[in-house]
Structure formats: C-alpha cells, structure tokens
Design an enzyme around this catalytic site. Structure first.
Site, PDB file in Angstrom:
ATOM      1  N   GLU A  76      -3.921  12.984   5.945  1.00  0.00           N
ATOM      2  CA  GLU A  76      -3.861  14.271   6.660  1.00  0.00           C
ATOM      3  C   GLU A  76      -4.522  15.437   5.920  1.00  0.00           C
ATOM      4  OE1 GLU A  76       0.294  14.713   7.638  1.00  0.00           O
ATOM      5  OE2 GLU A  76       0.378  12.763   8.605  1.00  0.00           O
ATOM      6  N   ASP A 132      -5.032   9.796   9.226  1.00  0.00           N
ATOM      7  CA  ASP A 132      -4.706  11.107   9.805  1.00  0.00           C
ATOM      8  C   ASP A 132      -4.175  10.946  11.230  1.00  0.00           C
ATOM      9  OD1 ASP A 132      -4.478  13.907  10.022  1.00  0.00           O
ATOM     10  OD2 ASP A 132      -6.433  14.230   9.084  1.00  0.00           O
ATOM     11  N   GLU A 135       0.009   3.913  12.478  1.00  0.00           N
ATOM     12  CA  GLU A 135       1.397   4.383  12.653  1.00  0.00           C
ATOM     13  C   GLU A 135       1.754   4.398  14.137  1.00  0.00           C
ATOM     14  OE1 GLU A 135       2.146   8.044  10.500  1.00  0.00           O
ATOM     15  OE2 GLU A 135       0.919   7.417   8.813  1.00  0.00           O
TER      16      GLU A 135
END
Ligand code: G3I
Length: 337
Positions: A145, A187, A251
């Site tokens: 990120e 990210d 994720e």
C-alpha cells in the site's frame, strides 16, 4: 458442532467440504490467511485450512510490529510455527508484509536518524526477516500500500525519511537476502481504480527496466457482490500480466453489505451474487498464462473470522465458509469447476 458469534441464522450450505479439497481443482495455488491461535483452538477452522488450501499467509504475525517489536529484537517463534505447520501439510507460505504504513512497531515510527541511518534500519529489518525465512517462503509482499488513490506515493515513514528510492532499495535488499523468493508489490483498489493501477504499473515497470527485482503485483481484491463489474476485474488482471508481472489475487473476499445495513443473515440473492463473483474471478484468473499465475489467496476462513466485521463493525458474510464453518454456495460451486 462449534457455534461462533455472528449471524443469527446460518447461511444455507449445500455441499460437504470434508469430502473435498478446493486446491486440487485448480492448476494454480489456492491460499488462505491463517491465524495460529485459531488453528490451535478451533478444530473446524484447522481442518479447513489444512485440507482446502495449498498456500498460507499470516494475517498479522509477519507484519513489522510482530516480527521486530523492539529495535534489533526479532520475534520469529509464532511465524516459525506457522511455516512448520504449512510444511507438515505440504503448503507454501506467502510472506506478508515487510514494509507497510500500518502495524509498525512504536520504536520504528519514532526512529530518529539521518537518511543513511533510516536506510540501514530498513535494510536490517528486511534482510534479517527474509534471511531468517530463506528457502521456506515462496514469495514476499515487500511493500504494501505505498500508493494513494490519485496515483501518488503515500507519505509513509519510508518516503518521509528515505525518499522514493526506498521502494527500489526494499526490493533489492529482499532479493539479496533470498534470491529465490518471488517479490511482490501489494495494494488495494487496483482492480477498481485505473489511475492508481496505471501509476503502480508505470512505477514498477521502470524499476524492472532499471534492473530491480520485482516479480509480481498483489491485487488485494477486497470487493463486493455488486462491485466492481466483472469486466473491470478482468481488465485489471490482464493489464498486470501483460505488463510482465505475476499476478497474486492476494486478499480476496466478497462483501455483501457495503452500506452497513441490518443484515442478521446472508440473503439468498446475495449468496448467489457472491458465488457468481468468486467463480468469475477463479475462472478469469485460470485463463491467464500459467507463468503469470502466482495464485489466489482468500482473506479469511469462516465469515466470523473476517477482518471486515471488526474493522467496519458491520454484519457481513464475505468468505467461503459461514460462521459455523459450513460450506457456502461459493465454495460448493468452486469445487465443481
Ligand atoms: O493483537 C491485538 C490484541 O493484543 C488486542 O487485544 C486487540 C484489541 O483490539 O487487537 C489486536 O490486534 C488486532 C490485530 O488485527 C490482530 O487481531 C488489531 O486491533 C486489528 O486492527 C488487526 O486488524 C488487522 C488489520 O489488517 C490491521 O490493519 C486484520 O486482522 C487483518 O486482516 C488486516 O489485514 C490487512 C492486510 O494486512 C493488508 N491489506 C488490508 C487488510 C485488511 O485491512
């Protein structure tokens, strides 16, 4: 039967995970985040993790605050146990994450030093950790990120004290410590925000062009049953591999309650949408050339384990298993590709 807090009415289940293994249905790794405490405490959780997935990611215990809680003091035992658990089950371990702006130890946020001293501190953090797990971790999220939604670099502690070269340095340091580990930039919003995606791709292509070892990009994929559109997801995946990067859908979860409505149980219509979304994503990922398929990681086991409930304090049902670790329609469809 273990009953956990969460939904008042369990979501319907229509198949039996005990007789199947999700990862065997796909030619790419299918992973999950795992929590060591739950692996020990909840038999159904442990049984799902060990039988359905062939790759593990630590949800929290391999983040900076967990691995270097005090300066120069590294705490590896919990993560070592997870790696050993995975090895006993024939599961790969994906490392998450070397650098981030969250879950930093207090001492690191407060670190005082020159640019060179910050660089040395970052190098020691990365190399001590990567060297410790050398040969046992398939790939690392080197940086998590680092970009903002407008495509500019986030002003995290590394950017503030080292400058933008921290990114290329981080990849180089990690590569020196384990030349065989795949190195990722990870990210969120990359599938829904073309501006951010373009900035990340441009930046990382320049790094690779200058000889820095970036193998792939993690698209986190915290998405919703109705958003983003399937075409947007495919476009993002395709842009990443066509730029020469391995793709990690790192994720994945599919939420159904973005407006935080009262939702005491998962409505059937949303379970159907969720099933379609998961299936679409697995199929879209399955179609990309195999050398670019690093894998798909689901960000949680049962709905009650999801970070979404705690982080957003809302009722939601984003995962493949319900609060009682019964298979949901999405799982049942994924095991029958
Ligand atoms: O360990 C402490 C415990 O000692 C304390 O009693 C308790 C009280 O709240 O908190 C515990 O820490 C929590 C930690 O998870 C471990 O359970 C934190 O409060 C909580 O904020 C933390 O949440 C994690 C979150 O990252 C932190 O940003 C989630 O579990 C984890 O799923 C989530 O994962 C991130 C990825 O790393 C990066 N991408 C986004 C994703 C979702 O936010």
């Amino acid at each position: 039967m273990l009953v956990l807090l969460g939904a008042c009415t369990p979501t319907p289940s229509s198949c039996d995970w005990q007789s199947d293994q999700l990862f065997t249905k796909y030619d790419f790794p299918v992973g999950v985040v795992a929590d060591p405490g739950k692996l020990q405490a909840i038999p159904a959780y442990e049984a799902i993790v060990s039988s359905q997935f062939n790759r593990l990611t630590a949800e929290n215990i391999m983040k900076p605050d967990a691995l270097q809680p005090a300066e120069g003091v590294f705490f590896f035992s919990e993560a070592d146990e997870l790696v050993a658990y995975g090895e006993r089950n024939g599961q790969q371990l994906h490392g998450h994450t070397l650098l981030w702006h969250k879950q930093l130890p207090f001492w690191m946020e407060q670190f005082q030093g020159t640019r060179e001293e910050w660089d040395a501190m970052m190098k020691r953090h990365i190399q001590t950790i990567v060297a410790h797990f050398r040969g046992r971790v398939t790939g690392w999220d080197v940086i998590n990120e680092a970009f903002l939604d407008d495509g500019t670099l986030r002003n995290n502690i590394w950017q503030q004290h080292i400058g933008p070269s921290y990114l290329e340095k981080a990849f180089r340091y990690a590569h020196e410590a384990d030349p065989d580990a795949k190195l990722f930039y990870n990210d969120f919003s990359l599938a829904i925000n073309p501006t951010k995606r373009a900035a990340v791709l441009q930046f990382l292509k320049r790094l690779v062009g200058n000889g820095f070892p970036v193998d792939g990009i993690g698209l986190q994929m915290h998405i919703f049953t109705r958003f983003p559109e399937n075409e947007e997801i495919s476009r993002a995946i395709n842009e990443v591999w066509q730029a020469g990067f391995e793709v990690h859908l790192s994720e994945l979860d599919v939420s159904m309650n973005p407006l935080s409505r009262e939702m005491a149980f998962a409505p059937d219509r949303e379970l159907v949408r969720q099933e379609e979304k998961y299936v679409y994503i697995f199929n879209a990922f399955g179609r990309i050339p195999s050398q670019f398929q690093y894998g798909i990681t689901i960000w949680g086991v049962g709905d009650g384990d999801s970070w979404i409930r705690t982080s957003f304090n809302r009722q939601d049902y984003p995962l493949l298993f319900d609060d009682n670790y019964q298979a949901k329609p999405a799982y049942c469809n994924l095991i029958d590709p």
